[in-house]
Design a protein around this motif. Structure first.
Motif: not given
Length: 230
Positions: A129, A163, A167, A172, A220
């Motif tokens: 993240r 983002s 992916k 994210t 995201t």
């Protein structure tokens, strides 16, 4: 957050401290990174906390060294929370030409440097993240906010582009867009304001930690307003 490894930039500031405390309460392992040399009183401590002061994140090598130190200490990295940044109110006419460059460095360059350094580690996480801090005021700049809004708009674009880039890796990348955060400095600058309408640091921290959690895997590229009642 239990056992998740979280690197927090700007960790010694008001928002950074609130996020660090909330994450520690939820069982996270923390790398607290800041330009300031010394952490403020009340900063989380212990075996699950790495404190890295005096780090200039505008320098790519310094940012990389700090992120790598966090991953080395805890055996990996799950989350990067980019809170480091700066603010300046200044009209263009009569203003300092360097303000635009300085805010770009503080807001965009710090985030891009740490993101670049964190990507290899986050790819190895099950749920990597990145959460950046943009600004609601960057959606439509007001008087004296040109340089700040432009730099935060850069953070928004970084978030969206990255983002897409990550992916396929399951990492994210999102950003929160606060309005006015309830800090001592903001209260001093706007003493007649209704502080109850502002965003409490703990409330913004809660949104950031949700985006950092495993439950946020379907989100995201989002720019999420966190504006209180402003």
């Amino acid at each position: 957050m239990t056992a998740r490894v979280i690197a927090i930039t700007g960790a010694f500031g008001v928002l950074g401290s609130a996020v660090a405390k909330a994450a520690a309460e939820q069982g996270a392992r923390l790398a607290l990174i800041d330009f300031a040399e010394a952490a403020p009183p009340g900063t989380p401590s212990g075996d699950d906390v790495l404190v890295l002061g005096g780090v200039d994140l505008t320098e790519a090598n310094s940012a990389s060294a700090a992120v790598d130190a966090a991953a080395d200490r805890f055996g990996g990295l799950d989350v990067l929370l980019n809170i480091a940044g700066g603010f300046s109110w200044e009209k263009l006419e009569g203003g300092d030409w360097n303000t635009w460059h300085r805010l770009f460095l503080m807001n965009v360059q710090t985030a891009s440097n740490t993101c670049r350094a964190a990507i290899p580690h986050l790819r190895r996480s099950v749920d990597g993240r990145i959460v950046n801090v943009g600004a609601n005021g960057a959606l439509k700049a007001s008087l004296g906010m040109g340089a700040y809004a432009a730099s935060k708009a850069g953070v928004h674009s970084l978030t969206q582009a990255l983002s897409e880039e990550l992916k396929a890796d399951g990492v994210t990348v999102n950003a929160v867009l606060p309005s006015i955060i309830d800090t001592p400095a903001n209260r001093k600058d706007m003493p007649k304001a209704d502080f109850a309408t502002w965003v409490a640091p703990r409330d913004l921290a809660a949104v950031m930690l949700f985006l950092a959690s495993e439950d946020a895997r379907a989100v995201t590229g989002a720019l999420i307003p966190v504006t209180g009642r402003v």
